[in-house]
Motif scaffolding. Structure first.
Motif, mmCIF file in Angstrom:
data_model
loop_
_atom_site.group_PDB
_atom_site.id
_atom_site.type_symbol
_atom_site.label_atom_id
_atom_site.label_comp_id
_atom_site.label_asym_id
_atom_site.label_seq_id
_atom_site.Cartn_x
_atom_site.Cartn_y
_atom_site.Cartn_z
ATOM 1 N N LYS A 13 -14.620 -7.651 25.971
ATOM 2 C CA LYS A 13 -15.626 -7.971 26.985
ATOM 3 C C LYS A 13 -15.552 -9.456 27.265
ATOM 4 O O LYS A 13 -15.009 -9.879 28.261
ATOM 5 C CB LYS A 13 -16.998 -7.536 26.486
ATOM 6 C CG LYS A 13 -17.097 -6.018 26.299
ATOM 7 C CD LYS A 13 -18.427 -5.593 25.724
ATOM 8 C CE LYS A 13 -18.474 -4.082 25.626
ATOM 9 N NZ LYS A 13 -18.478 -3.574 24.283
ATOM 10 N N LYS A 14 -16.109 -10.239 26.359
ATOM 11 C CA LYS A 14 -15.936 -11.691 26.409
ATOM 12 C C LYS A 14 -15.814 -12.165 24.978
ATOM 13 O O LYS A 14 -16.187 -11.452 24.041
ATOM 14 C CB LYS A 14 -17.068 -12.382 27.170
ATOM 15 C CG LYS A 14 -18.447 -12.233 26.599
ATOM 16 C CD LYS A 14 -19.446 -12.966 27.480
ATOM 17 C CE LYS A 14 -20.785 -13.070 26.773
ATOM 18 N NZ LYS A 14 -21.725 -13.894 27.501
ATOM 19 N N PHE A 15 -15.275 -13.348 24.794
ATOM 20 C CA PHE A 15 -14.929 -13.793 23.451
ATOM 21 C C PHE A 15 -16.084 -13.670 22.466
ATOM 22 O O PHE A 15 -15.899 -13.193 21.341
ATOM 23 C CB PHE A 15 -14.382 -15.226 23.446
ATOM 24 C CG PHE A 15 -14.152 -15.723 22.050
ATOM 25 C CD1 PHE A 15 -13.032 -15.316 21.334
ATOM 26 C CD2 PHE A 15 -15.089 -16.534 21.424
ATOM 27 C CE1 PHE A 15 -12.831 -15.721 20.027
ATOM 28 C CE2 PHE A 15 -14.896 -16.949 20.112
ATOM 29 C CZ PHE A 15 -13.771 -16.541 19.418
ATOM 30 N N THR A 16 -17.271 -14.133 22.848
ATOM 31 C CA THR A 16 -18.382 -14.129 21.889
ATOM 32 C C THR A 16 -18.701 -12.717 21.397
ATOM 33 O O THR A 16 -18.969 -12.521 20.212
ATOM 34 C CB THR A 16 -19.642 -14.776 22.482
ATOM 35 O OG1 THR A 16 -19.940 -14.154 23.738
ATOM 36 C CG2 THR A 16 -19.464 -16.270 22.686
ATOM 37 N N LEU A 17 -18.651 -11.736 22.291
ATOM 38 C CA LEU A 17 -18.917 -10.352 21.890
ATOM 39 C C LEU A 17 -17.770 -9.782 21.062
ATOM 40 O O LEU A 17 -17.991 -9.073 20.071
ATOM 41 C CB LEU A 17 -19.167 -9.483 23.121
ATOM 42 C CG LEU A 17 -20.391 -9.843 23.955
ATOM 43 C CD1 LEU A 17 -20.437 -9.011 25.229
ATOM 44 C CD2 LEU A 17 -21.666 -9.658 23.145
ATOM 45 N N SER B 155 -11.756 -19.141 14.343
ATOM 46 C CA SER B 155 -11.874 -19.954 13.125
ATOM 47 C C SER B 155 -13.114 -20.850 13.152
ATOM 48 O O SER B 155 -13.619 -21.227 12.098
ATOM 49 C CB SER B 155 -10.616 -20.791 12.903
ATOM 50 O OG SER B 155 -10.545 -21.863 13.808
ATOM 51 N N ALA B 156 -13.601 -21.166 14.344
ATOM 52 C CA ALA B 156 -14.813 -21.979 14.455
ATOM 53 C C ALA B 156 -16.056 -21.185 14.060
ATOM 54 O O ALA B 156 -17.114 -21.775 13.791
ATOM 55 C CB ALA B 156 -14.967 -22.503 15.883
ATOM 56 N N LEU B 157 -15.925 -19.859 13.990
ATOM 57 C CA LEU B 157 -17.071 -18.993 13.703
ATOM 58 C C LEU B 157 -17.068 -18.392 12.300
ATOM 59 O O LEU B 157 -18.014 -17.706 11.925
ATOM 60 C CB LEU B 157 -17.109 -17.842 14.721
ATOM 61 C CG LEU B 157 -17.170 -18.233 16.190
ATOM 62 C CD1 LEU B 157 -17.094 -16.997 17.066
ATOM 63 C CD2 LEU B 157 -18.443 -19.032 16.467
#
Length: 157
Positions: free
Chosen positions: A51-55, A99-101
Motif C-alpha cells: 500500500k504505502k511504506f508505513t503500512l 532499518s530506521a523503524l
C-alpha cells in the motif's frame, strides 16, 4: 539497527538464535517466509499487498514481533550479469527505511531465479494458475531465505 551489505557482517550482527524472515520485494506485493528457530528450514508465510511504506513496514514489524524474529533477509534482485539496476536501488532504499523503524539487522541475499524456481516448484505440484498467482511471492521468499540458510549451514561446518 543497520543494513548490512556483506553476509559476514550481517551474521555477526544477528543474535545467535531466533527465526529469520525472508522478503521478496515486488512492486505490488512483498512475499514473506520465515525460518525455524534453528535457522535450518524456510517456510513461506504470506504475501503482503503493498500500500504505502508505513503500512507495509508496520505489517512486517507485526510479523517480526509475533514470531520473535532475529532479523530480515531481503532478496536482492541483481541482473543476470551480477550488476545492480533500479530494482536493487529500490530494495536497498526499502531496507534503509525499514532499518530506521527496527533494531533488527537487515541483510541481503541474491534472489536471481528465485521466482523461476518457485514457479517450477508450484508447477511440479500441479498448482492452478490462480493459486500460483496467489502464493508465488511468498514461495519465492521461501527460496530466497532457504538459499541464505543453506549458506549459513555451510559456514557453520
Amino acid at each position: 539497527m543497520a543494513v548490512f551489505t556483506e553476509t559476514d557482517a550481517f551474521l555477526a550482527a544477528l543474535a545467535p538464535s531466533g527465526a529469520l524472515a525472508g522478503l521478496d520485494l515486488g512492486e505490488k506485493t512483498i512475499g514473506v517466509a520465515v525460518s525455524d528457530l534453528r535457522r535450518l528450514v524456510a517456510t513461506p508465510l504470506e504475501t503482503v499487498k503493498r500500500k504505502k511504506f508505513t503500512l507495509d513496514a508496520a505489517r512486517l514489524l507485526e510479523i517480526a514481533k509475533a514470531r520473535g524474529l532475529a532479523g530480515f533477509v531481503l532478496g536482492l534482485p541483481l541482473n543476470m550479469d551480477g550488476s545492480e539496476g533500479p530494482r536493487c536501488q529500490s530494495t536497498r532504499a526499502f531496507a534503509r527505511n525499514l532499518s530506521a523503524l527496527t533494531e533488527l539487522p537487515i541483510g541481503f541475499w541474491d534472489e536471481r531465479l528465485s521466482t523461476v524456481a518457485a514457479e517450477r516448484a508450484l508447477l511440479d505440484f500441479d498448482t492452478s494458475r490462480a493459486k500460483r498467482a496467489e502464493v508465488i511471492d511468498h514461495v519465492a521468499a521461501g527460496f530466497i531465505l532457504q538459499g541464505f540458510l543453506d549458506r549459513l549451514a555451510v559456514m557453520r561446518r
